[in-house]
Design a protein around this motif. Structure first.
Motif, PDB file in Angstrom:
ATOM      1  N   TRP A 268       7.220  21.473 -17.952  1.00  0.00           N
ATOM      2  CA  TRP A 268       8.415  21.418 -17.098  1.00  0.00           C
ATOM      3  C   TRP A 268       8.743  19.943 -16.844  1.00  0.00           C
ATOM      4  O   TRP A 268       7.924  19.212 -16.295  1.00  0.00           O
TER       5      TRP A 268
ATOM      6  N   PHE B  34       7.200  27.088 -10.779  1.00  0.00           N
ATOM      7  CA  PHE B  34       6.014  26.796 -11.574  1.00  0.00           C
ATOM      8  C   PHE B  34       5.158  28.045 -11.757  1.00  0.00           C
ATOM      9  O   PHE B  34       4.602  28.294 -12.828  1.00  0.00           O
TER      10      PHE B  34
ATOM     11  N   THR C 201       3.702  19.228 -15.894  1.00  0.00           N
ATOM     12  CA  THR C 201       5.032  18.754 -15.522  1.00  0.00           C
ATOM     13  C   THR C 201       5.150  17.281 -15.898  1.00  0.00           C
ATOM     14  O   THR C 201       4.222  16.488 -15.667  1.00  0.00           O
TER      15      THR C 201
ATOM     16  N   SER D 230       0.142  16.685 -13.976  1.00  0.00           N
ATOM     17  CA  SER D 230       1.347  15.862 -13.825  1.00  0.00           C
ATOM     18  C   SER D 230       1.254  14.630 -14.713  1.00  0.00           C
ATOM     19  O   SER D 230       0.258  13.900 -14.680  1.00  0.00           O
TER      20      SER D 230
END
Length: 695
Positions: A454, A517, A525, A577
């Protein structure tokens, strides 16, 4: 008719007030100093506020005198005078500036201004710039429009069109309600003040540009005109007139101080205060009593400069925009802008404007004159100006190259033969937002057995969408993107300089992320944003929508807190992340693409790479070291392989779309290397890809 009958004596009748032209001089040169970058006049934009009060006062005075003496109002006569007063000079300026732009601006720069010029010619520029979210106070940046200043002229024209009808209707209502005129004006004035105060807390651009939020300044002048009209028509002078000297002194000093950097106020508060002082100044010098302030502003040099102030206002901003292509901001620059603008205004006034204005028009020709003037504006807006600005020709005059000295590893040679305007309009992906019910709006590539990524961020996330869309298909992963222009990705951070409506969209999207999510079963992400520190982004960041910006010195702390909070929250969701470090963008907001469109060789458009790691990137690296599920990647070396000098073109592709973005084509061309960097960071370790081409 004698004074005893209630009519004004000849000495009290309305006539020319030279001191009002003197005030116009103050107004226009405050604006000139502000736009030319004079540091002591950071509030010089209040000159526009003074113009609004003066315009409202003079127009209302003329209309009231006509209504009082004839009982009627000739709208054709009024509109004829407005058209001949304003349109010729405006059309001349826009056409001339468009033609000169062919000589000194690239096709990329000119393309930005076509819609601006059309809005200026059709007098809806304030709403156009508001819709474009164009920041008046950021107008010194690379995309400054030479027609930006038409926002204020558009508001005046809108007022001129509607106000006579409103006043005429209220005047006729006096037959049934004696106080119809003041009640109507006060009611609209109060509503506009409320609009100004309300919008100032929500959207500073709306508060500054919108007609409804600035109408109160014109109506302040109208209410003043109404009051002085009744005083002039009294049999005897009013005791209030004895206060004129003091009012004039306080008003002029107040306007001047608010035009400087001495007082720190928001534009909205500054506008409210300067309106009060402008009313005092105009009331003082518009009276019949002579006093030192009136005498001072009636001096011939000030009066003359005031008479040509409309032209000075028209010409000064294009002069600023065009000259800054060749000169840096300095005292010399300010003086050159003031002198050149004044000379151009004087020439326009004597050779073009005044001959049209003073020509006597028979009543039967008024409508044809109005129709002709409007038709000329429409033709210029849709045919003449676009034909000039859209021309693909390279400029004839360009500033000497002040770029860095390229080395043997840098790219040299002729600039690529491409459509630079079309290239500049390549944005990558669209803005994308969604919630759990509309998650498909954020889906770019799905249906794979592999993991899910994402991408979250702002316009710099949008530009990388084509590259990641191709990677998703090639590597076998699912891809979602939520990207909103100007939206920083850290949770709890707000870009308070953005309109509230935009920032709420940004905040709502971030609040939806946990559910999104979970529903998409996100594994990684990718976080991408523009670093908003430094001069260009001063006063932009805060912690809540509609809140106050934190001080520039507090921005690093705000980043640390919000990024740490974001990493912790995403870690709780089981999402890794990957933070993309800040792009190495051109210094001083120069525009390499515009440079390529103007110059024959690519090396003339090279840019200097940053010499230090930014504060934001240091925070990214610290988070990546301290958290097992946070990773840091910098793709800028891929875009600048010959550091310390970055090429404007790689493999025949322009590297930068504009000063704040890499071009989507260059990112797509480097997508395999970008993927390799993400893989080397460790963010993909252990994930099961359907196609193991990354291994």
């Amino acid at each position: 008719m004698s004074a005893a009958t209630g009519a004004p004596t000849e000495s009290r009748a309305w006539g020319a007030r030279p001191a009002l032209d003197g005030l116009r001089t103050v107004a226009v040169y405050l604006v000139v100093l502000f736009h030319a970058g004079a540091s002591w006049f950071d509030g010089g934009f209040v000159g526009v506020d003074l113009f609004f009060v003066l315009s409202g006062f003079l127009v209302t005075t003329i209309l009231l005198e006509e209504l009082s003496s004839t009982g009627r109002l000739s709208l054709l006569r009024f509109y004829d005078r407005r058209v001949r007063r304003l349109l010729p000079a405006a059309v001349l300026l826009i056409v001339v500036v468009s033609a000169v732009s062919l000589l000194v601006l690239s096709s990329v720069q000119r393309d930005l201004f076509i819609a601006d010029a059309r809005a200026a010619l059709l007098y809806f520029a304030n709403w156009h710039f508001l819709n474009e979210s164009r920041d008046y106070f950021g107008a010194e940046t690379f995309d400054a429009s030479p027609f930006l200043h038409f926002w204020s002229l558009s508001i005046e024209e809108q007022y001129y069109f509607v106000f006579p009808l409103l006043l005429w209707g209220a005047w006729r209502l006096r037959r049934v309600f004696k106080y119809a005129v003041p009640v109507v004006l006060v009611a609209i004035f109060a509503w506009s003040v409320w609009q100004q105060v309300s919008w100032a807390g929500q959207d500073v651009n709306h508060a500054y540009y919108a007609t409804s939020t600035r109408l109160y300044q014109l109506l302040a002048g109208s209410l003043l005109a109404l009051g002085l009209f009744h005083l002039r028509h009294r049999a005897t002078p009013s005791p209030i007139e004895r206060c004129a000297p003091v009012a004039g002194f306080v008003g002029v000093v107040g306007v001047f101080v608010l035009g400087t950097s001495l007082i720190d106020l928001t534009p909205s508060a500054r506008g409210l205060w300067v309106t009060l002082f402008a009313v005092l100044a105009v009331a003082s010098v518009a009276g019949v009593q002579r006093h030192p302030v009136q005498v001072a502003f009636s001096q011939r040099p000030l009066v003359y400069l005031g008479q040509i102030s409309y032209g000075t206002y028209l010409w000064h901003w294009p002069v600023v925009v065009l000259l800054q292509q060749f000169m840096g901001r300095s005292l010399v620059f300010t003086l050159v802008v003031a002198v050149v603008s004044t000379l151009l205004a004087a020439a326009s006034y004597h050779l073009f404007e005044r001959p049209i204005r003073i020509r006597r028009i028979q009543p039967q020709w008024r409508f044809p004159v109005i129709a002709t003037g409007l038709s000329v504006s429409v033709v210029a807006a849709f045919l003449v100006v676009p034909g000039l600005l859209a021309s693909p020709v390279k400029p004839v005059v360009v500033a000497a190259s002040d770029g860095p000295v390229v080395g043997p590893e840098n790219v040299t040679g002729p600039t690529p033969e491409i459509d630079y305007v079309e290239f500049s309009n390549t944005r990558g992906g669209p803005e994308r937002t969604c919630d759990t019910d509309t998650i498909e709006d954020c889906a770019v590539h799905t249906g794979e057995d592999g993991p899910t990524l994402w991408i979250l961020g702002d316009s710099q996330a949008r530009e990388i969408e084509p590259a990641f869309a191709n990677l998703a298909e090639e590597k076998g992963f699912n891809l979602y993107i939520s990207a909103i222009d100007g939206c920083p990705w850290p949770l709890g951070m707000s870009r308070v300089a953005a309109p509230d409506s935009r920032e709420r969209i940004c905040q709502n999207q971030k609040e939806q992320l946990p559910g999104l999510f979970e529903k998409a079963d996100v594994d990684v992400t990718v976080l991408i944003q523009q670093g908003r520190d430094g001069r260009l982004f001063s006063g932009q960041l805060g912690t809540e929508v509609g809140g106050r910006a934190v001080a520039d010195s507090e921005v690093p702390g705000l980043y640390r807190r919000t990024i740490d909070r974001t990493m912790e929250r995403f870690g709780e969701l089981g999402v890794r992340s990957v933070m993309f470090e800040s792009a190495w963008l051109p210094p001083d907001d120069s525009d390499p693409l515009a440079c390529l469109a103007a110059r024959p060789r690519v090396e003339d458009c090279a840019v200097q790479a940053p010499t230090e790691v930014s504060t934001l990137d240091r925070i990214y690296r610290a988070e990546a070291r301290s958290r097992p599920d946070a990773y840091d990647v910098t793709i800028s070396p891929l875009m600048c392989p010959a550091r310390p000098v970055c090429d404007a073109v790689l493999d025949g592709i322009p590297v930068y779309r504009d000063p704040r973005h890499y071009s989507p084509p260059i990112l797509d061309a480097r997508r395999e290397q970008i993927w390799q960097l993400i893989r080397e960071s460790g963010a993909l370790r252990g994930l099961d890809f359907a196609r193991r081409t990354e291994q």
